[in-house]
Design an enzyme around this catalytic site. Structure first.
Site, PDB file in Angstrom:
ATOM      1  N   ALA A 190       0.806  -1.227   0.000  1.00 47.67           N
ATOM      2  CA  ALA A 190       0.000   0.000   0.000  1.00 47.67           C
ATOM      3  C   ALA A 190       0.837   1.276   0.000  1.00 47.67           C
ATOM      4  O   ALA A 190       0.326   2.353  -0.296  1.00 47.67           O
ATOM      5  CB  ALA A 190      -0.947  -0.008   1.191  1.00 47.67           C
ATOM      6  N   ILE A 194       2.110   1.566  -7.377  1.00 46.13           N
ATOM      7  CA  ILE A 194       0.818   1.160  -7.961  1.00 46.13           C
ATOM      8  C   ILE A 194      -0.315   1.521  -6.996  1.00 46.13           C
ATOM      9  O   ILE A 194      -1.340   2.087  -7.381  1.00 46.13           O
ATOM     10  CB  ILE A 194       0.788  -0.353  -8.272  1.00 46.13           C
ATOM     11  CG1 ILE A 194       1.773  -0.686  -9.396  1.00 46.13           C
ATOM     12  CG2 ILE A 194      -0.627  -0.808  -8.657  1.00 46.13           C
ATOM     13  CD1 ILE A 194       1.880  -2.163  -9.724  1.00 46.13           C
ATOM     14  N   ALA A 195      -0.090   1.178  -5.714  1.00 43.26           N
ATOM     15  CA  ALA A 195      -1.143   1.418  -4.720  1.00 43.26           C
ATOM     16  C   ALA A 195      -1.501   2.903  -4.632  1.00 43.26           C
ATOM     17  O   ALA A 195      -2.654   3.251  -4.360  1.00 43.26           O
ATOM     18  CB  ALA A 195      -0.709   0.894  -3.356  1.00 43.26           C
ATOM     19  N   VAL A 204      -1.156  -9.384  -7.741  1.00 41.82           N
ATOM     20  CA  VAL A 204      -0.531  -8.520  -8.741  1.00 41.82           C
ATOM     21  C   VAL A 204       0.997  -8.626  -8.659  1.00 41.82           C
ATOM     22  O   VAL A 204       1.698  -8.651  -9.668  1.00 41.82           O
ATOM     23  CB  VAL A 204      -0.966  -7.049  -8.514  1.00 41.82           C
ATOM     24  CG1 VAL A 204      -0.291  -6.114  -9.507  1.00 41.82           C
ATOM     25  CG2 VAL A 204      -2.477  -6.932  -8.590  1.00 41.82           C
ATOM     26  N   ASP A 247      -2.069  -6.775 -19.529  1.00 42.36           N
ATOM     27  CA  ASP A 247      -1.642  -7.292 -20.836  1.00 42.36           C
ATOM     28  C   ASP A 247      -2.804  -7.237 -21.831  1.00 42.36           C
ATOM     29  O   ASP A 247      -2.625  -6.867 -22.989  1.00 42.36           O
ATOM     30  CB  ASP A 247      -1.132  -8.731 -20.671  1.00 42.36           C
ATOM     31  CG  ASP A 247      -0.083  -8.813 -19.568  1.00 42.36           C
ATOM     32  OD1 ASP A 247       0.966  -8.180 -19.723  1.00 42.36           O
ATOM     33  OD2 ASP A 247      -0.333  -9.465 -18.541  1.00 42.36           O
ATOM     34  N   ARG A 263      -3.307  -3.669 -22.852  1.00 41.41           N
ATOM     35  CA  ARG A 263      -2.246  -3.265 -23.787  1.00 41.41           C
ATOM     36  C   ARG A 263      -2.542  -3.800 -25.186  1.00 41.41           C
ATOM     37  O   ARG A 263      -2.393  -3.088 -26.192  1.00 41.41           O
ATOM     38  CB  ARG A 263      -0.899  -3.819 -23.298  1.00 41.41           C
ATOM     39  CG  ARG A 263      -0.337  -3.108 -22.085  1.00 41.41           C
ATOM     40  CD  ARG A 263       0.799  -3.904 -21.458  1.00 41.41           C
ATOM     41  NE  ARG A 263       1.483  -3.143 -20.412  1.00 41.41           N
ATOM     42  CZ  ARG A 263       2.296  -3.684 -19.512  1.00 41.41           C
ATOM     43  NH1 ARG A 263       2.531  -4.988 -19.511  1.00 41.41           N
ATOM     44  NH2 ARG A 263       2.899  -2.926 -18.614  1.00 41.41           N
ATOM     45  N   HIS A 312       2.000 -14.163 -16.746  1.00 40.20           N
ATOM     46  CA  HIS A 312       2.261 -12.721 -16.881  1.00 40.20           C
ATOM     47  C   HIS A 312       3.785 -12.548 -16.950  1.00 40.20           C
ATOM     48  O   HIS A 312       4.440 -12.167 -15.992  1.00 40.20           O
ATOM     49  CB  HIS A 312       1.682 -11.943 -15.700  1.00 40.20           C
ATOM     50  CG  HIS A 312       2.135 -10.505 -15.701  1.00 40.20           C
ATOM     51  ND1 HIS A 312       1.730  -9.594 -16.641  1.00 40.20           N
ATOM     52  CD2 HIS A 312       2.995  -9.841 -14.896  1.00 40.20           C
ATOM     53  CE1 HIS A 312       2.311  -8.433 -16.407  1.00 40.20           C
ATOM     54  NE2 HIS A 312       3.086  -8.555 -15.354  1.00 40.20           N
TER      55      HIS A 312
HETATM   56  P1  NAI Z   1       6.757  -0.682  -5.362  1.00 42.30           P
HETATM   57  O1  NAI Z   1       8.147  -1.170  -5.100  1.00 42.30           O
HETATM   58  O2  NAI Z   1       6.526   0.752  -5.638  1.00 42.30           O
HETATM   59  O3  NAI Z   1       5.830  -1.085  -4.124  1.00 42.30           O
HETATM   60  C1  NAI Z   1       5.814  -2.358  -3.588  1.00 42.30           C
HETATM   61  C2  NAI Z   1       5.371  -2.238  -2.155  1.00 42.30           C
HETATM   62  O4  NAI Z   1       5.189  -3.555  -1.643  1.00 42.30           O
HETATM   63  C3  NAI Z   1       6.391  -1.540  -1.254  1.00 42.30           C
HETATM   64  O5  NAI Z   1       5.752  -0.517  -0.507  1.00 42.30           O
HETATM   65  C4  NAI Z   1       6.885  -2.666  -0.365  1.00 42.30           C
HETATM   66  O6  NAI Z   1       7.275  -2.226   0.919  1.00 42.30           O
HETATM   67  C5  NAI Z   1       5.632  -3.546  -0.315  1.00 42.30           C
HETATM   68  N1  NAI Z   1       5.893  -4.894   0.174  1.00 42.30           N
HETATM   69  C6  NAI Z   1       6.998  -5.671   0.022  1.00 42.30           C
HETATM   70  N2  NAI Z   1       6.860  -6.817   0.708  1.00 42.30           N
HETATM   71  C7  NAI Z   1       5.633  -6.776   1.283  1.00 42.30           C
HETATM   72  C8  NAI Z   1       4.926  -7.660   2.126  1.00 42.30           C
HETATM   73  N3  NAI Z   1       5.465  -8.809   2.527  1.00 42.30           N
HETATM   74  N4  NAI Z   1       3.696  -7.302   2.541  1.00 42.30           N
HETATM   75  C9  NAI Z   1       3.140  -6.131   2.171  1.00 42.30           C
HETATM   76  N5  NAI Z   1       3.775  -5.234   1.388  1.00 42.30           N
HETATM   77  C10 NAI Z   1       5.006  -5.559   0.951  1.00 42.30           C
HETATM   78  O7  NAI Z   1       6.198  -1.617  -6.535  1.00 42.30           O
HETATM   79  P2  NAI Z   1       4.981  -1.370  -7.513  1.00 42.30           P
HETATM   80  O8  NAI Z   1       5.434  -0.635  -8.704  1.00 42.30           O
HETATM   81  O9  NAI Z   1       3.839  -0.842  -6.737  1.00 42.30           O
HETATM   82  O10 NAI Z   1       4.714  -2.883  -8.005  1.00 42.30           O
HETATM   83  C11 NAI Z   1       4.275  -3.863  -7.108  1.00 42.30           C
HETATM   84  C12 NAI Z   1       4.330  -5.234  -7.740  1.00 42.30           C
HETATM   85  O11 NAI Z   1       3.437  -5.331  -8.844  1.00 42.30           O
HETATM   86  C13 NAI Z   1       5.698  -5.640  -8.284  1.00 42.30           C
HETATM   87  O12 NAI Z   1       5.944  -6.989  -7.920  1.00 42.30           O
HETATM   88  C14 NAI Z   1       5.514  -5.533  -9.784  1.00 42.30           C
HETATM   89  O13 NAI Z   1       6.413  -6.374 -10.479  1.00 42.30           O
HETATM   90  C15 NAI Z   1       4.084  -6.004  -9.916  1.00 42.30           C
HETATM   91  N6  NAI Z   1       3.400  -5.653 -11.160  1.00 42.30           N
HETATM   92  C16 NAI Z   1       2.569  -6.603 -11.704  1.00 42.30           C
HETATM   93  C17 NAI Z   1       1.838  -6.327 -12.839  1.00 42.30           C
HETATM   94  C18 NAI Z   1       0.929  -7.354 -13.427  1.00 42.30           C
HETATM   95  O14 NAI Z   1       0.368  -7.071 -14.505  1.00 42.30           O
HETATM   96  N7  NAI Z   1       0.718  -8.524 -12.835  1.00 42.30           N
HETATM   97  C19 NAI Z   1       1.952  -5.026 -13.503  1.00 42.30           C
HETATM   98  C20 NAI Z   1       2.829  -4.096 -12.850  1.00 42.30           C
HETATM   99  C21 NAI Z   1       3.527  -4.416 -11.706  1.00 42.30           C
END
Ligand code: NAI
Length: 333
Positions: free
Chosen positions: A12, A16-17, A129, A159, A162, A187
């Site tokens: 959060a 993304i959040a 996600v 995807d 896109r 994905h």
């Molecule tokens: P980000 O690095 O900005 O945020 C991730 C957050 O998750 C951080 O605040 C971190 O502290 C938190 N986190 C880490 N371990 C955690 C845990 N055990 N419990 C709760 N929170 C935890 O990353 P962003 O850009 O928000 O992306 C998040 C994820 O989404 C990444 O794994 C990224 O690869 C994935 N993603 C997946 C997509 C899909 O289409 N399936 C598309 C875009 C991103």
């Protein structure tokens, strides 16, 4: 006005959040009359950041928000939860191998699965996600045996969006005039964006996308590669991974799950492969075309699969089976 529902967003404090929470809180996902108890889950080091996110959500002055709870405790987060969007995951760090990343995430999604098993409503709808999304979803599902396995899905809607946007752009149409593009598989770059059954509405007439585009070489070549590599292209340009578009796709996925899909149009979701009729091994979370009614998804049946599709679908299934084996080894170690 419907009863308040409890919605958990993990990761959060992440990028993304930051976009997702606002959309959920203003009613884009669960409806414009659905009050929400929003739970913001992240790791302990991020709690001060969550305080800032909460202040901003308060300052948005959104009437649907009943309560805002920041927490680093998964048990507390999932207590009585109706829906969860699991965005948080361990990011790939320099020098980290794929298997190290998978291992770290196995532990996270195992712990969250167990917490949901114990504390969430049995009707909870879970959207994973955080990457590797399909395998993380499988781990969470297996760690929560008291919750129906159909309640665990992963995001491939980005995807799909896109792919739809690429075709619409090619045809000079708004994206909502293109439907039934399918994302098969993982994905990852082995995913198969498939336009073979896709349709475009041109001058009010539904036309097969292959007939409308009139360029089979593009649809079976550059189109597929562009979608497969879009995440990397955004990262290279923005120096940050997709966030706005990911948040939008999460909203699309969860809203369709909650309210259902329209008519016989389908969407793509990573779901349990058990019982599928497309020759994909059971026991995986694999992206299929699905229709949704009464919050239950069903895989669209009977789409013709040609040799080209078969090969691509099997390649992605093989990758997922390998990820699964690796994950099971870690969990059983
Ligand atoms: P980000 O690095 O900005 O945020 C991730 C957050 O998750 C951080 O605040 C971190 O502290 C938190 N986190 C880490 N371990 C955690 C845990 N055990 N419990 C709760 N929170 C935890 O990353 P962003 O850009 O928000 O992306 C998040 C994820 O989404 C990444 O794994 C990224 O690869 C994935 N993603 C997946 C997509 C899909 O289409 N399936 C598309 C875009 C991103």
């Amino acid at each position: 006005m419907a009863d308040v529902i409890r919605v958990v967003v993990s990761g959060a404090a992440g990028q993304i959040a930051y976009a997702l929470l606002y959309s959920i809180a203003k009613g884009d996902v669960f409806g414009s009359d659905q009050r929400l108890d929003l739970v913001l889950l992240d790791i302990p080091q991020m709690l001060p950041i969550l305080d800032g996110v909460i202040m901003e959500l308060q300052d948005c002055s959104l009437p649907l928000v009943n309560s805002l709870t920041p927490t680093a405790d998964a048990d507390e987060a999932f207590k009585g939860a109706d829906a969860a969007m699991l965005v948080g995951a361990m990011p790939r760090k320099p020098g980290m191998e794929r298997k190290d990343l998978l291992k770290a995430n196995c532990r996270i999604f195992q712990a969250q699965g167990k917490a949901m098993d114990q504390f969430a409503k049995k009707t909870i709808k879970v959207l994973v996600v955080g990457n590797p999304a399909n395998t993380n979803c499988l781990i969470a599902q297996r760690s929560a045996p008291s919750i129906p396995k159909e309640n665990f899905t992963c995001l491939t809607r980005l995807d799909q969006n896109r792919a739809q946007a690429q075709i619409a752009d090619r045809l000079g149409l708004p994206t909502n005039k293109v439907c039934d593009v399918t994302i098969w598989g993982n994905h990852s770059t082995t995913q198969y964006p498939d336009a073979l059954h896709a349709k475009a509405e041109i001058d009010g007439v539904s036309t097969p996308v292959f007939a409308a585009v009139k360029d089979d070489a593009w649809l079976t070549g550059p189109f597929i590669e562009t979608v497969q590599k879009r995440g990397a292209a955004v990262l290279a340009a923005r120096k940050l991974s997709s966030a706005m578009s990911a948040a939008k796709a999460i909203c699309d996925h969860m809203r369709d799950w909650w309210f259902g899909t329209q008519g016989d149009k389908w969407v793509s979701m990573g779901v349990s492969s058990d019982g599928n009729t497309y020759g994909i091994p059971e026991g995986l979370i694999y992206s299929f075309p699905v229709c949704i009614q009464n919050k239950q998804w069903t895989i669209v049946q009977g789409l013709e699969i040609n040799d080209f599709s078969r090969k691509k679908m099997d390649t992605s299934a093989k990758e997922l089976a390998e990820e699964k084996d690796m994950a099971m080894d870690f969990l059983n170690a």
